[in-house]
Scaffold this motif. Structure first.
Motif, PDB file in Angstrom:
ATOM      1  N   ASP A  54       0.832  -1.211   0.000  1.00 56.26           N
ATOM      2  CA  ASP A  54       0.000   0.000   0.000  1.00 56.26           C
ATOM      3  C   ASP A  54       0.859   1.250   0.000  1.00 56.26           C
ATOM      4  OD1 ASP A  54      -2.190  -1.629   0.083  1.00 56.26           O
ATOM      5  OD2 ASP A  54      -2.606  -1.332   2.219  1.00 56.26           O
ATOM      6  N   ALA A  89       1.224   4.177  -2.904  1.00 53.47           N
ATOM      7  CA  ALA A  89       1.003   5.594  -2.583  1.00 53.47           C
ATOM      8  C   ALA A  89       2.206   6.439  -2.981  1.00 53.47           C
ATOM      9  CB  ALA A  89       0.703   5.752  -1.092  1.00 53.47           C
ATOM     10  N   ASN A 117       2.089   6.854  -6.696  1.00 55.17           N
ATOM     11  CA  ASN A 117       1.050   7.816  -7.059  1.00 55.17           C
ATOM     12  C   ASN A 117       1.494   9.253  -6.807  1.00 55.17           C
ATOM     13  OD1 ASN A 117      -0.567   5.656  -7.709  1.00 55.17           O
ATOM     14  ND2 ASN A 117      -1.752   5.718  -5.809  1.00 55.17           N
ATOM     15  N   ASN A 118       2.212   9.448  -5.702  1.00 56.35           N
ATOM     16  CA  ASN A 118       2.609  10.809  -5.318  1.00 56.35           C
ATOM     17  C   ASN A 118       3.849  11.301  -6.058  1.00 56.35           C
ATOM     18  OD1 ASN A 118       0.498  10.984  -3.529  1.00 56.35           O
ATOM     19  ND2 ASN A 118       1.733  10.708  -1.682  1.00 56.35           N
ATOM     20  N   THR A 144       4.423   9.981   3.605  1.00 56.25           N
ATOM     21  CA  THR A 144       3.396   9.264   2.849  1.00 56.25           C
ATOM     22  C   THR A 144       2.747   8.178   3.703  1.00 56.25           C
ATOM     23  OG1 THR A 144       4.692   9.657   0.837  1.00 56.25           O
ATOM     24  CG2 THR A 144       2.929   8.033   0.693  1.00 56.25           C
ATOM     25  N   GLY A 153      -0.952  10.401   2.036  1.00 56.05           N
ATOM     26  CA  GLY A 153      -0.657   8.997   1.794  1.00 56.05           C
ATOM     27  C   GLY A 153      -1.647   8.090   2.488  1.00 56.05           C
ATOM     28  N   LEU A 154      -1.158   7.267   3.415  1.00 53.52           N
ATOM     29  CA  LEU A 154      -1.988   6.263   4.085  1.00 53.52           C
ATOM     30  C   LEU A 154      -2.659   6.757   5.365  1.00 53.52           C
ATOM     31  CD1 LEU A 154       0.241   3.051   3.698  1.00 53.52           C
ATOM     32  CD2 LEU A 154      -1.425   4.030   2.105  1.00 53.52           C
TER      33      LEU A 154
END
Length: 503
Positions: free
Chosen positions: A115, A119, A122-123, A143, A149-150
């Motif tokens: 996960d 993230a 994606n960032n 993140t 992020g999470l």
């Protein structure tokens, strides 16, 4: 002391003026330390079972569980902020001194790795390994923890991925669903769970359960009955400022703070459940390593059922009042040797009516059997014999903060403790007539404690209620049983997830 706005505020929280006045007085006067008499040890307050006794307890649980209703109670309030304390320090001051070396060296071993990696991609358009090669560790930490992020720094531990399996990962919450199916399933096929959650997490908590419940019901052949509750505003406590005045917010309103996990005795009391397993949200292991945990849950439960059955039989005899001298002597020995109740010598001089009254009072209480592990240096509470303000001696779970460490004798007793409290309880919450005890009647309010905090740059003294398994259960019948250290695997910091028990 109170303005009209204050009175409106109190009514909204279901708190009386008298409660606030008592709390302010306690904050001014200070709280009393617990009076330790001796550590509870094997043979003197802690039961150590042999293989035959373990087998007997398991058989008692398996044969009698159909006559009882079980619930699993999991305190799961609060964010996991403390779990990531070192990570937050690194974000605030990213330097060599704060660098969380082990975390980054073993980042691939965390169940949340996939996960987090997604993230990061994606960032930043890079994966974790590429980010680490570029020395962008702080951004990885951000993140993980922050909303970009999470959001692990704000979520409760229940909703964090703890364990990796072949092809999937499990949240701490999921491990408790599995545990409930394994040892807390009722004969009608239901497994009842109750989680205490913070209001800000409740929606996400319910959404997660809605997503998971059907899957686990099918997988484990169980029907879950799951309920949630919040810590009640009526259990919040006040604070005082440096001058001893009621601490107020900038708008003049009274500052109320959550009273600590001791407030959850109210939540437990509201359930009116018969037999309750209590275990912290973070003390779980992957399913393949849970056999010892399941075994000793049944041991503790079987021991509770045996003790409770005998206690109820005696209570029915005492209620009728027609008890022979030999039967009273038998009950006194049972109180001493099996329920680990301190029976003062002067009770021997009582007449029969006085003995009946004494035994009825001691027996007619909620009962808890608490697992205890050998002390291997973990911080936290432990089992002790203590003397209360009425000079009554009893077994209690005591936290370090309740002890006067400046008293040499008390410190010696504290340091001679052999066992540690892993928060592994099974509780009998009904009386011999089949009625739910009012658990709030068995709290020792004198065992609250004061903590020094600050708000808006101003120092304050805050009141913490007696802990759920400390002063909130002070007047319960308490029996300690040694359990293996393998049953205690808490996750206090994120790196605890790297220990063998969690891998």
């Amino acid at each position: 002391m109170f303005t009209e706005n204050d009175k409106t505020q109190l009514i909204g929280r279901n708190i009386t003026e008298n409660q606030v006045e008592n709390q302010v007085n306690r904050l001014k006067q200070g709280t009393a330390f617990v009076h330790l008499v001796a550590p509870a040890t094997i043979g003197n307050g802690i039961v150590k079972m042999n293989e035959t006794e373990i087998k007997t307890c398991i058989e008692a649980f398996e044969s009698d569980k159909e006559y009882y209703h079980f619930t699993k109670f999991v305190p799961a309030s609060g964010a996991a902020t403390r779990m990531f304390k070192a990570m937050f320090s690194y974000i605030e001051n990213p330097c060599e001194q704060t660098f969380p070396t082990e975390f980054f060296q073993k980042i691939h071993d965390f169940a949340f790795f996939d996960d987090l990696n997604q993230a990061i991609i994606n960032n930043y358009g890079l994966n974790i390994d590429q980010m680490m090669d570029a020395k962008r560790h702080a951004e990885i930490a951000e993140t993980l923890l922050l909303e970009k992020g999470l959001s692990y720094g704000k979520l409760p531990k229940a909703l964090l991925k703890f364990h990796h399996y072949d092809g999937f990962n499990r949240l701490a919450l999921e491990e408790h669903l599995v545990e409930a199916a394994r040892y807390a399933q009722n004969t009608d096929g239901t497994a009842h769970l109750h989680f205490t959650v913070s209001p800000e997490h409740e929606t996400f908590f319910r959404e997660t359960l809605d997503t998971l419940q059907a899957q686990y019901e099918q997988q484990y052949g169980v029907k879950y009955v799951i309920s949630l509750s919040n810590q009640k505003p009526s259990t919040d406590t006040v604070a005082i400022d440096a001058e001893g005045n009621l601490f107020r917010n900038a708008d003049g309103s009274i500052l109320f703070r959550p009273g600590g996990h001791g407030a959850l005795i109210e939540n437990l009391n509201d359930l009116k459940e018969e037999i309750v397993f209590i275990k912290n949200i973070d003390n779980i292991v992957p399913e393949k390593q849970s056999a010892t945990t399941y075994l000793y849950k049944k041991v503790l439960a079987g021991h509770l059922l045996k003790l409770q059955q005998q206690t109820f039989e005696y209570l029915e005899m005492l209620d009728e009042g027609l008890v022979e001298d030999s039967e009273l002597d038998e009950m006194i020995q049972f109180a001493k040797n099996e329920l680990l109740i301190d029976v003062p010598d002067f009770v021997n001089a009582y007449n029969n009516i006085e003995k009946i009254d004494f035994l009825y009072d001691r027996f007619n209480r909620p009962i808890r059997v608490c697992g205890m592990v050998k002390n291997e240096g973990e911080p936290g509470g432990g089992p002790f014999w203590i003397k209360n303000m009425d000079d009554e001696i009893s077994l209690q779970i005591v936290e370090s903060s309740q002890i006067n460490h400046n008293d040499e004798k008390q410190e010696t007793i504290f340091k001679s403790s052999t066992h540690f409290n892993p928060v592994d309880l099974i509780c009998g919450c009904w009386n011999y007539k089949g009625e739910a005890f009012n658990l709030t009647e068995y709290v020792d309010p004198s065992t609250c404690f004061i903590s020094n905090k600050s708000k808006d740059g101003r120092e304050l003294k805050a009141l913490e209620l007696p802990g759920l398994w400390n002063g909130a259960m002070a007047d319960w019948i308490t029996v300690f049983v040694e359990v293996p250290i393998e049953t205690f695997n808490p996750v206090k910091t994120v790196n605890d997830l790297l220990k063998a028990a969690h891998q």
